[in-house]
Scaffold this motif. Structure first.
Motif, short mmCIF file in Angstrom:
data_model
loop_
_atom_site.label_atom_id
_atom_site.label_comp_id
_atom_site.label_asym_id
_atom_site.label_seq_id
_atom_site.Cartn_x
_atom_site.Cartn_y
_atom_site.Cartn_z
N GLY A 181 -14.92 -22.42 -3.89
CA GLY A 181 -14.03 -21.52 -3.18
C GLY A 181 -13.27 -20.55 -4.06
N ASP A 182 -13.61 -20.51 -5.37
CA ASP A 182 -13.00 -19.52 -6.24
C ASP A 182 -13.41 -18.13 -5.77
N ARG A 183 -12.55 -17.14 -6.02
CA ARG A 183 -12.81 -15.77 -5.55
C ARG A 183 -12.90 -14.83 -6.73
N SER A 184 -13.54 -13.67 -6.52
CA SER A 184 -13.70 -12.70 -7.62
C SER A 184 -13.56 -11.27 -7.13
N ILE A 185 -13.14 -10.42 -8.05
CA ILE A 185 -13.02 -8.98 -7.83
C ILE A 185 -13.66 -8.28 -9.02
N SER A 186 -14.54 -7.35 -8.78
CA SER A 186 -15.14 -6.57 -9.85
C SER A 186 -14.14 -5.53 -10.35
N ILE A 187 -13.94 -5.49 -11.68
CA ILE A 187 -13.02 -4.51 -12.26
C ILE A 187 -13.66 -3.74 -13.42
N LYS A 188 -14.97 -3.63 -13.41
CA LYS A 188 -15.66 -2.97 -14.52
C LYS A 188 -15.13 -1.56 -14.75
N GLU A 189 -14.97 -0.79 -13.69
CA GLU A 189 -14.49 0.59 -13.82
C GLU A 189 -13.07 0.62 -14.39
N LYS A 216 0.83 -1.21 0.00
CA LYS A 216 0.00 0.00 0.00
C LYS A 216 0.86 1.26 0.00
N SER A 217 1.98 1.24 0.71
CA SER A 217 2.83 2.43 0.77
C SER A 217 3.65 2.63 -0.51
N LEU A 218 3.92 1.55 -1.23
CA LEU A 218 4.71 1.65 -2.46
C LEU A 218 3.90 2.00 -3.70
N HIS A 219 2.60 1.76 -3.66
CA HIS A 219 1.75 1.95 -4.84
C HIS A 219 0.54 2.81 -4.45
N LYS A 220 0.01 3.51 -5.43
CA LYS A 220 -1.25 4.24 -5.23
C LYS A 220 -2.38 3.24 -5.49
N THR A 221 -2.87 2.64 -4.41
CA THR A 221 -3.78 1.51 -4.54
C THR A 221 -5.25 1.89 -4.37
N ALA A 222 -6.08 0.99 -4.85
CA ALA A 222 -7.52 1.03 -4.59
C ALA A 222 -7.84 -0.24 -3.81
N MET A 223 -8.91 -0.20 -3.03
CA MET A 223 -9.32 -1.38 -2.27
C MET A 223 -10.59 -1.97 -2.88
N SER A 224 -10.65 -3.29 -2.89
CA SER A 224 -11.84 -3.99 -3.39
C SER A 224 -12.17 -5.15 -2.47
N VAL A 225 -13.41 -5.57 -2.56
CA VAL A 225 -13.87 -6.75 -1.83
C VAL A 225 -13.50 -7.98 -2.66
N LEU A 226 -12.93 -8.98 -2.00
CA LEU A 226 -12.61 -10.26 -2.62
C LEU A 226 -13.71 -11.23 -2.23
N LYS A 227 -14.64 -11.45 -3.14
CA LYS A 227 -15.83 -12.25 -2.83
C LYS A 227 -15.64 -13.72 -3.20
N TYR A 228 -16.34 -14.57 -2.46
CA TYR A 228 -16.40 -15.97 -2.84
C TYR A 228 -17.34 -16.08 -4.04
N ARG A 229 -16.89 -16.79 -5.07
CA ARG A 229 -17.62 -16.85 -6.34
C ARG A 229 -18.54 -18.07 -6.43
N ASN A 230 -18.11 -19.19 -5.87
CA ASN A 230 -18.87 -20.43 -6.03
C ASN A 230 -18.57 -21.39 -4.88
N LYS A 231 -19.19 -22.55 -4.91
CA LYS A 231 -19.02 -23.53 -3.85
C LYS A 231 -17.63 -24.16 -3.83
#
Length: 108
Positions: free
Chosen positions: A65-73, A48-63
């Motif tokens: 245990g795969d995970r997902s992040i929305s990146i539409k923007e 976080k200190s080295l990069h200008k970051t954004a935060m997102s929720v890492l959601k569970y996608r399916n049973k």
């Protein structure tokens, strides 16, 4: 495997567990000149200190245990091809960073 599906990054369970454990939030940064998205656990203060970051929720996608992040923007803002596809990536277990590449290179 890491894929782009319906404007979401889908991360297979074994990769997500390796990098993010059971955390619910991640920090990320996109570097257009490299067409690279770097994602790290939200608890990684150095990242976080080295990069200008954004935060997102890492959601569970399916049973499975795969995970997902929305990146539409991100896709819209950077005019990235939003078609569903496999993405090249490098999962750095030691640094706990997932590097995802939107260019034409093969999976690393």
């Amino acid at each position: 495997m890491v894929t782009l599906s319906n404007a979401h990054i889908i991360i297979e369970k074994h990769i997500a567990d390796l990098i993010f454990s059971n955390l619910a939030h991640v920090n990320w940064v996109y570097y257009p000149q490299r067409a690279a998205l770097l994602i790290a656990p939200a608890t990684d203060e150095i990242f976080k200190s080295l990069h200008k970051t954004a935060m997102s929720v890492l959601k569970y996608r399916n049973k499975h245990g795969d995970r997902s992040i929305s990146i539409k923007e991100l896709l819209l803002d950077n005019e990235i091809d939003s078609s569903d596809r496999n993405l090249s990536y490098l999962a750095d277990e030691k640094m706990k960073i997932l590097n995802i590449y939107f260019g034409n290179s093969a999976t690393l």
